[in-house]
Design a protein around this motif. Structure first.
Motif, PDB file in Angstrom:
ATOM      1  N   LYS A  39       0.815  -1.208   0.000  1.00 46.01           N
ATOM      2  CA  LYS A  39       0.000   0.000   0.000  1.00 46.01           C
ATOM      3  C   LYS A  39       0.852   1.263   0.000  1.00 46.01           C
ATOM      4  O   LYS A  39       1.948   1.292   0.557  1.00 46.01           O
ATOM      5  CB  LYS A  39      -0.964   0.018   1.173  1.00 46.01           C
ATOM      6  N   LEU A  40       0.312   2.273  -0.644  1.00 40.88           N
ATOM      7  CA  LEU A  40       0.928   3.597  -0.646  1.00 40.88           C
ATOM      8  C   LEU A  40      -0.077   4.531   0.015  1.00 40.88           C
ATOM      9  O   LEU A  40      -1.147   4.789  -0.528  1.00 40.88           O
ATOM     10  CB  LEU A  40       1.232   4.063  -2.074  1.00 40.88           C
ATOM     11  N   VAL A  41       0.273   4.989   1.218  1.00 39.80           N
ATOM     12  CA  VAL A  41      -0.629   5.833   2.000  1.00 39.80           C
ATOM     13  C   VAL A  41      -0.178   7.285   1.881  1.00 39.80           C
ATOM     14  O   VAL A  41       0.972   7.616   2.175  1.00 39.80           O
ATOM     15  CB  VAL A  41      -0.657   5.413   3.481  1.00 39.80           C
ATOM     16  N   LEU A  42      -1.099   8.131   1.453  1.00 42.71           N
ATOM     17  CA  LEU A  42      -0.814   9.550   1.282  1.00 42.71           C
ATOM     18  C   LEU A  42      -1.482  10.372   2.375  1.00 42.71           C
ATOM     19  O   LEU A  42      -2.464   9.944   2.979  1.00 42.71           O
ATOM     20  CB  LEU A  42      -1.327  10.025  -0.085  1.00 42.71           C
ATOM     21  N   ARG A  43      -0.962  11.565   2.588  1.00 41.70           N
ATOM     22  CA  ARG A  43      -1.561  12.473   3.564  1.00 41.70           C
ATOM     23  C   ARG A  43      -2.491  13.437   2.829  1.00 41.70           C
ATOM     24  O   ARG A  43      -2.207  13.866   1.716  1.00 41.70           O
ATOM     25  CB  ARG A  43      -0.455  13.252   4.281  1.00 41.70           C
ATOM     26  N   LEU A  44      -3.619  13.759   3.447  1.00 44.52           N
ATOM     27  CA  LEU A  44      -4.531  14.750   2.885  1.00 44.52           C
ATOM     28  C   LEU A  44      -5.080  15.599   4.022  1.00 44.52           C
ATOM     29  O   LEU A  44      -5.811  15.113   4.880  1.00 44.52           O
ATOM     30  CB  LEU A  44      -5.694  14.065   2.146  1.00 44.52           C
ATOM     31  N   THR A  45      -4.727  16.880   4.049  1.00 45.76           N
ATOM     32  CA  THR A  45      -5.150  17.753   5.141  1.00 45.76           C
ATOM     33  C   THR A  45      -6.594  18.206   4.990  1.00 45.76           C
ATOM     34  O   THR A  45      -7.292  18.412   5.987  1.00 45.76           O
ATOM     35  CB  THR A  45      -4.240  18.993   5.229  1.00 45.76           C
ATOM     36  N   ASN A  46      -7.060  18.350   3.744  1.00 51.07           N
ATOM     37  CA  ASN A  46      -8.448  18.757   3.518  1.00 51.07           C
ATOM     38  C   ASN A  46      -8.823  18.533   2.053  1.00 51.07           C
ATOM     39  O   ASN A  46      -7.956  18.358   1.203  1.00 51.07           O
ATOM     40  CB  ASN A  46      -8.657  20.226   3.896  1.00 51.07           C
ATOM     41  N   GLU A  47     -10.131  18.540   1.800  1.00 53.67           N
ATOM     42  CA  GLU A  47     -10.643  18.356   0.440  1.00 53.67           C
ATOM     43  C   GLU A  47     -10.813  19.681  -0.308  1.00 53.67           C
ATOM     44  O   GLU A  47     -10.999  19.708  -1.508  1.00 53.67           O
ATOM     45  CB  GLU A  47     -11.981  17.604   0.457  1.00 53.67           C
ATOM     46  N   GLY A  48     -10.784  20.796   0.428  1.00 57.20           N
ATOM     47  CA  GLY A  48     -10.846  22.100  -0.219  1.00 57.20           C
ATOM     48  C   GLY A  48     -12.240  22.670  -0.406  1.00 57.20           C
ATOM     49  O   GLY A  48     -12.377  23.813  -0.852  1.00 57.20           O
ATOM     50  N   ASP A  49     -13.273  21.897  -0.077  1.00 54.40           N
ATOM     51  CA  ASP A  49     -14.626  22.432  -0.197  1.00 54.40           C
ATOM     52  C   ASP A  49     -15.103  22.953   1.161  1.00 54.40           C
ATOM     53  O   ASP A  49     -14.426  22.779   2.178  1.00 54.40           O
ATOM     54  CB  ASP A  49     -15.586  21.347  -0.712  1.00 54.40           C
ATOM     55  N   GLU A  50     -16.258  23.570   1.166  1.00 46.43           N
ATOM     56  CA  GLU A  50     -16.778  24.208   2.374  1.00 46.43           C
ATOM     57  C   GLU A  50     -16.989  23.239   3.521  1.00 46.43           C
ATOM     58  O   GLU A  50     -16.863  23.595   4.696  1.00 46.43           O
ATOM     59  CB  GLU A  50     -18.101  24.899   2.032  1.00 46.43           C
ATOM     60  N   TRP A  51     -17.299  21.975   3.177  1.00 44.32           N
ATOM     61  CA  TRP A  51     -17.612  20.987   4.218  1.00 44.32           C
ATOM     62  C   TRP A  51     -16.493  19.958   4.409  1.00 44.32           C
ATOM     63  O   TRP A  51     -16.613  19.054   5.218  1.00 44.32           O
ATOM     64  CB  TRP A  51     -18.908  20.254   3.866  1.00 44.32           C
ATOM     65  N   ASP A  52     -15.429  20.079   3.630  1.00 41.62           N
ATOM     66  CA  ASP A  52     -14.309  19.134   3.684  1.00 41.62           C
ATOM     67  C   ASP A  52     -14.790  17.700   3.474  1.00 41.62           C
ATOM     68  O   ASP A  52     -14.412  16.787   4.202  1.00 41.62           O
ATOM     69  CB  ASP A  52     -13.575  19.245   5.029  1.00 41.62           C
ATOM     70  N   ILE A  53     -15.624  17.509   2.449  1.00 33.12           N
ATOM     71  CA  ILE A  53     -16.175  16.178   2.205  1.00 33.12           C
ATOM     72  C   ILE A  53     -16.201  15.785   0.732  1.00 33.12           C
ATOM     73  O   ILE A  53     -16.186  14.608   0.393  1.00 33.12           O
ATOM     74  CB  ILE A  53     -17.607  16.087   2.809  1.00 33.12           C
ATOM     75  N   MET A  54     -16.246  16.772  -0.187  1.00 28.21           N
ATOM     76  CA  MET A  54     -16.292  16.458  -1.616  1.00 28.21           C
ATOM     77  C   MET A  54     -14.971  15.852  -2.085  1.00 28.21           C
ATOM     78  O   MET A  54     -13.907  16.297  -1.649  1.00 28.21           O
ATOM     79  CB  MET A  54     -16.575  17.712  -2.441  1.00 28.21           C
ATOM     80  N   PRO A  55     -15.005  14.851  -2.962  1.00 29.91           N
ATOM     81  CA  PRO A  55     -13.757  14.299  -3.527  1.00 29.91           C
ATOM     82  C   PRO A  55     -13.129  15.323  -4.479  1.00 29.91           C
ATOM     83  O   PRO A  55     -13.345  15.289  -5.688  1.00 29.91           O
ATOM     84  CB  PRO A  55     -14.224  13.049  -4.280  1.00 29.91           C
ATOM     85  N   ASN A  56     -12.401  16.250  -3.935  1.00 30.77           N
ATOM     86  CA  ASN A  56     -11.838  17.349  -4.708  1.00 30.77           C
ATOM     87  C   ASN A  56     -10.309  17.265  -4.730  1.00 30.77           C
ATOM     88  O   ASN A  56      -9.719  16.848  -5.724  1.00 30.77           O
ATOM     89  CB  ASN A  56     -12.308  18.678  -4.104  1.00 30.77           C
ATOM     90  N   ASN A  57      -9.680  17.621  -3.620  1.00 22.67           N
ATOM     91  CA  ASN A  57      -8.222  17.550  -3.561  1.00 22.67           C
ATOM     92  C   ASN A  57      -7.711  16.115  -3.637  1.00 22.67           C
ATOM     93  O   ASN A  57      -6.649  15.857  -4.204  1.00 22.67           O
ATOM     94  CB  ASN A  57      -7.715  18.209  -2.277  1.00 22.67           C
ATOM     95  N   SER A  58      -8.470  15.178  -3.081  1.00 28.48           N
ATOM     96  CA  SER A  58      -8.029  13.775  -3.103  1.00 28.48           C
ATOM     97  C   SER A  58      -7.928  13.244  -4.531  1.00 28.48           C
ATOM     98  O   SER A  58      -6.956  12.562  -4.878  1.00 28.48           O
ATOM     99  CB  SER A  58      -8.974  12.901  -2.281  1.00 28.48           C
ATOM    100  N   THR A  59      -8.904  13.571  -5.372  1.00 26.19           N
ATOM    101  CA  THR A  59      -8.853  13.096  -6.758  1.00 26.19           C
ATOM    102  C   THR A  59      -7.737  13.795  -7.533  1.00 26.19           C
ATOM    103  O   THR A  59      -7.114  13.180  -8.403  1.00 26.19           O
ATOM    104  CB  THR A  59     -10.204  13.310  -7.474  1.00 26.19           C
ATOM    105  N   SER A  60      -7.480  15.054  -7.194  1.00 26.12           N
ATOM    106  CA  SER A  60      -6.381  15.773  -7.856  1.00 26.12           C
ATOM    107  C   SER A  60      -5.035  15.131  -7.521  1.00 26.12           C
ATOM    108  O   SER A  60      -4.167  14.985  -8.382  1.00 26.12           O
ATOM    109  CB  SER A  60      -6.372  17.252  -7.439  1.00 26.12           C
TER     110      SER A  60
END
Length: 198
Positions: A133-154
């Motif tokens: 496995k390759l585990v990445l860090r993600l501090t936030n998704e960048g949307d108002e609720w921090d829930i949309m698959p936004n930064n993670s997909t990028s």
């Protein structure tokens, strides 16, 4: 408005910085070995990760490298048949706990398939099933609720494009190899030396 983009870029940078280089090297090398041994790379995801997987497959195919997309949902309804003995499966799952993802991981392991989990969650059900496995860090998704698959997909897009390009480099793919597979559009015209109208 500009601050939004600055925040997104900072988040993406942080995720890229979190990549464990020895693990990444192992992933790329296994992908190269898979193709050299006559296997293919299968990218599997669901939801917003679907177009990310398809982009990776498209980049690989444009270099003449065998890659396929396997939808995580339909995999257990017969599509598992595209996975062969020598293939390597990239399983994308942000949280790693989606029922379909865990189920697919279990079926692939039973078939003794080579699997890599790409995730942002170190402690998850899929990680308990998949060894590599390759585990990445993600501090936030960048949307108002921090829930949309936004930064993670990028981040996934950046990661998989980098993997594809590095595989191509190590496989010795040339411009001529790419040219054969891309006769159409502006790129095809440019590769043929034709004038591009502006």
């Amino acid at each position: 408005m500009i601050k939004y983009y600055e925040d997104v870029l900072a988040t993406l940078r942080d995720s890229v910085d979190s990549i464990n280089e020895p693990t990444y090297e192992c992933l790329v090398q296994q992908c190269v070995e898979t193709i050299k041994n006559g296997g293919k790379i299968v990218a599997s995801g669901l939801g917003k990760n679907v177009p990310i997987c398809e982009k990776f497959v498209g980049t690989m195919n444009s270099m003449g490298l065998d890659a396929r997309f396997l939808h995580t949902n339909t995999a257990v309804h017969g599509d598992l048949g595209i996975v062969r003995k020598n293939d390597l499966v990239l399983l994308l799952s942000k949280g790693g706990n989606t029922v379909e993802t865990v189920m697919l991981a279990q079926y692939l392991k039973e078939r003794r398939s080579r699997i890599w989990l790409l995730t942002f969650t170190e402690q998850c059900k899929s990680a308990e099933v998949v060894d590599e496995k390759l585990v990445l860090r993600l501090t936030n998704e960048g949307d108002e609720w921090d829930i949309m698959p936004n930064n993670s997909t990028s981040v996934y897009l950046i990661l998989l494009q980098g993997v594809a390009i590095e595989i191509g480099r190590r496989m010795g793919i040339t411009m001529e190899d790419f040219k054969v597979n891309h006769p159409g559009g502006g790129i095809g015209a440019k590769l043929r030396g034709e004038t591009i109208w502006k």
